[in-house]
Design a protein around this motif. Structure first.
Motif, PDB file in Angstrom:
ATOM      1  N   ALA A 154      42.470  29.592  42.318  1.00 64.90           N
ATOM      2  CA  ALA A 154      42.989  28.391  41.443  1.00 64.90           C
ATOM      3  C   ALA A 154      43.571  28.895  40.129  1.00 64.90           C
ATOM      4  O   ALA A 154      44.263  28.243  39.432  1.00 64.90           O
ATOM      5  CB  ALA A 154      41.634  27.674  40.817  1.00 64.90           C
ATOM      6  N   ASP A 155      43.490  30.204  39.736  1.00 67.39           N
ATOM      7  CA  ASP A 155      43.892  30.871  38.514  1.00 67.39           C
ATOM      8  C   ASP A 155      45.159  31.606  38.632  1.00 67.39           C
ATOM      9  O   ASP A 155      45.890  32.149  37.852  1.00 67.39           O
ATOM     10  CB  ASP A 155      42.969  31.819  37.879  1.00 67.39           C
ATOM     11  CG  ASP A 155      41.849  31.381  37.502  1.00 67.39           C
ATOM     12  OD1 ASP A 155      41.513  30.077  37.245  1.00 67.39           O
ATOM     13  OD2 ASP A 155      40.569  31.767  37.811  1.00 67.39           O
TER      14      ASP A 155
ATOM     15  N   HIS B  81      57.591  38.140  47.752  1.00 71.07           N
ATOM     16  CA  HIS B  81      56.572  37.885  46.805  1.00 71.07           C
ATOM     17  C   HIS B  81      57.198  37.547  45.248  1.00 71.07           C
ATOM     18  O   HIS B  81      58.403  38.044  45.098  1.00 71.07           O
ATOM     19  CB  HIS B  81      55.565  39.157  46.769  1.00 71.07           C
ATOM     20  CG  HIS B  81      56.283  40.595  46.621  1.00 71.07           C
ATOM     21  ND1 HIS B  81      56.852  40.940  45.478  1.00 71.07           N
ATOM     22  CD2 HIS B  81      56.363  41.464  47.478  1.00 71.07           C
ATOM     23  CE1 HIS B  81      57.327  42.030  45.681  1.00 71.07           C
ATOM     24  NE2 HIS B  81      57.045  42.433  46.901  1.00 71.07           N
ATOM     25  N   ALA B  82      56.469  37.073  44.674  1.00 72.23           N
ATOM     26  CA  ALA B  82      56.996  36.724  43.312  1.00 72.23           C
ATOM     27  C   ALA B  82      56.798  37.796  42.141  1.00 72.23           C
ATOM     28  O   ALA B  82      55.605  38.604  42.286  1.00 72.23           O
ATOM     29  CB  ALA B  82      56.269  35.384  43.017  1.00 72.23           C
ATOM     30  N   ASN B  83      57.623  37.857  41.003  1.00 72.84           N
ATOM     31  CA  ASN B  83      57.344  38.577  40.142  1.00 72.84           C
ATOM     32  C   ASN B  83      56.045  38.128  39.215  1.00 72.84           C
ATOM     33  O   ASN B  83      55.497  39.000  38.706  1.00 72.84           O
ATOM     34  CB  ASN B  83      58.644  38.562  39.120  1.00 72.84           C
ATOM     35  CG  ASN B  83      59.708  39.319  39.744  1.00 72.84           C
ATOM     36  OD1 ASN B  83      60.114  40.029  40.592  1.00 72.84           O
ATOM     37  ND2 ASN B  83      61.119  38.877  39.024  1.00 72.84           N
ATOM     38  N   SER B  84      55.631  36.798  39.377  1.00 73.47           N
ATOM     39  CA  SER B  84      54.529  36.570  38.575  1.00 73.47           C
ATOM     40  C   SER B  84      53.302  37.258  39.211  1.00 73.47           C
ATOM     41  O   SER B  84      52.499  37.708  38.261  1.00 73.47           O
ATOM     42  CB  SER B  84      54.410  35.111  38.712  1.00 73.47           C
ATOM     43  OG  SER B  84      54.152  34.833  40.021  1.00 73.47           O
ATOM     44  N   THR B  85      53.071  37.644  40.252  1.00 82.54           N
ATOM     45  CA  THR B  85      51.907  38.622  40.822  1.00 82.54           C
ATOM     46  C   THR B  85      51.916  39.859  40.452  1.00 82.54           C
ATOM     47  O   THR B  85      51.061  40.617  40.233  1.00 82.54           O
ATOM     48  CB  THR B  85      51.604  38.165  42.469  1.00 82.54           C
ATOM     49  OG1 THR B  85      53.117  38.580  43.086  1.00 82.54           O
ATOM     50  CG2 THR B  85      51.377  36.722  42.754  1.00 82.54           C
ATOM     51  N   GLN B  86      53.337  40.174  40.504  1.00 79.48           N
ATOM     52  CA  GLN B  86      53.541  41.796  40.106  1.00 79.48           C
ATOM     53  C   GLN B  86      53.127  41.823  38.560  1.00 79.48           C
ATOM     54  O   GLN B  86      52.446  43.020  38.230  1.00 79.48           O
ATOM     55  CB  GLN B  86      54.837  42.214  40.387  1.00 79.48           C
ATOM     56  CG  GLN B  86      55.328  42.322  41.868  1.00 79.48           C
ATOM     57  CD  GLN B  86      56.863  42.603  41.835  1.00 79.48           C
ATOM     58  OE1 GLN B  86      57.599  42.189  41.212  1.00 79.48           O
ATOM     59  NE2 GLN B  86      56.979  43.559  43.092  1.00 79.48           N
TER      60      GLN B  86
ATOM     61  N   VAL C 230      41.444  40.244  44.850  1.00 82.18           N
ATOM     62  CA  VAL C 230      42.570  39.126  44.838  1.00 82.18           C
ATOM     63  C   VAL C 230      42.392  38.419  46.197  1.00 82.18           C
ATOM     64  O   VAL C 230      42.372  39.063  47.194  1.00 82.18           O
ATOM     65  CB  VAL C 230      43.972  39.659  44.639  1.00 82.18           C
ATOM     66  CG1 VAL C 230      44.259  40.158  43.185  1.00 82.18           C
ATOM     67  CG2 VAL C 230      44.460  40.947  45.670  1.00 82.18           C
ATOM     68  N   PRO C 231      42.873  37.052  46.259  1.00 82.29           N
ATOM     69  CA  PRO C 231      42.968  36.492  47.575  1.00 82.29           C
ATOM     70  C   PRO C 231      44.083  37.028  48.399  1.00 82.29           C
ATOM     71  O   PRO C 231      45.084  37.341  47.995  1.00 82.29           O
ATOM     72  CB  PRO C 231      43.020  35.041  47.288  1.00 82.29           C
ATOM     73  CG  PRO C 231      43.367  34.905  45.796  1.00 82.29           C
ATOM     74  CD  PRO C 231      43.142  36.118  45.048  1.00 82.29           C
ATOM     75  N   SER C 232      44.064  36.925  49.718  1.00 85.36           N
ATOM     76  CA  SER C 232      44.892  37.285  50.841  1.00 85.36           C
ATOM     77  C   SER C 232      46.084  36.409  50.965  1.00 85.36           C
ATOM     78  O   SER C 232      45.778  35.372  51.125  1.00 85.36           O
ATOM     79  CB  SER C 232      44.019  37.838  52.098  1.00 85.36           C
ATOM     80  OG  SER C 232      45.467  37.893  53.038  1.00 85.36           O
TER      81      SER C 232
END
Length: 154
Positions: A80-81, A91-96, A113-115
């Motif tokens: 949720a966060d 993959h997105a830059n936001s997670t990086q 972290v969730p898979s």
């Protein structure tokens, strides 16, 4: 806590996060070392399978059992966060950015972290910059044989 990793033979005892540092990944940018591990052998298998071209069965992989001290500080990130694009492919830059900040802050040894590949499962990212990283140990390595059905073209 025991976590798992699948790695090519020459790197089976390398916990430095150097591979992720060179290539980058969902949770780190190129230039940021982080050690990717999973809560189960099955999740490790899926994580490798989604990155392999169909028809190519990975060879020379080892299953690595890694022990993280039970008292290690763990930061947990609930789904949720996460930003909306956290499971995107590529993959997105936001997670990086989230993972890079985790490493730079060095407040926690482990980041749960969730898979993105298996709903309800978790990966454990280990920070090589954390002062307690030297307590993370390889418990066992064994040659791992992938089931060919995971990689067959139909």
């Amino acid at each position: 806590m025991i976590v798992y990793r699948l790695s090519r033979g020459p790197y089976r005892n390398d916990l430095s996060g150097r591979g992720a540092e060179i290539a980058g990944g969902r949770w780190n940018s190129k230039g940021t070392a982080i050690l990717y591990t999973s809560e189960s052998i099955a999740l490790c298998t899926v994580e490798i399978a989604v990155h392999m071209p169909l028809g190519i069965v990975p060879k020379d992989y080892y299953l690595i059992r890694i022990e993280i001290p039970d008292k290690a500080s763990i930061k947990e990130l609930a789904e949720a966060d996460l930003p909306e694009d956290w499971k995107s492919f590529p993959h997105a830059n936001s997670t990086q950015e989230i993972g890079d900040m985790f490493v730079q802050e060095a407040e926690h040894l482990v980041f749960k972290v969730p898979s993105a590949t298996v709903q309800g499962n978790y990966n454990y990212l280990v920070n090589p910059r954390h002062p307690e990283f030297s307590k993370v140990k390889v418990v066992d390595t064994s040659l791992f044989e992938f089931d060919k059905r995971l990689f067959v073209k139909e």
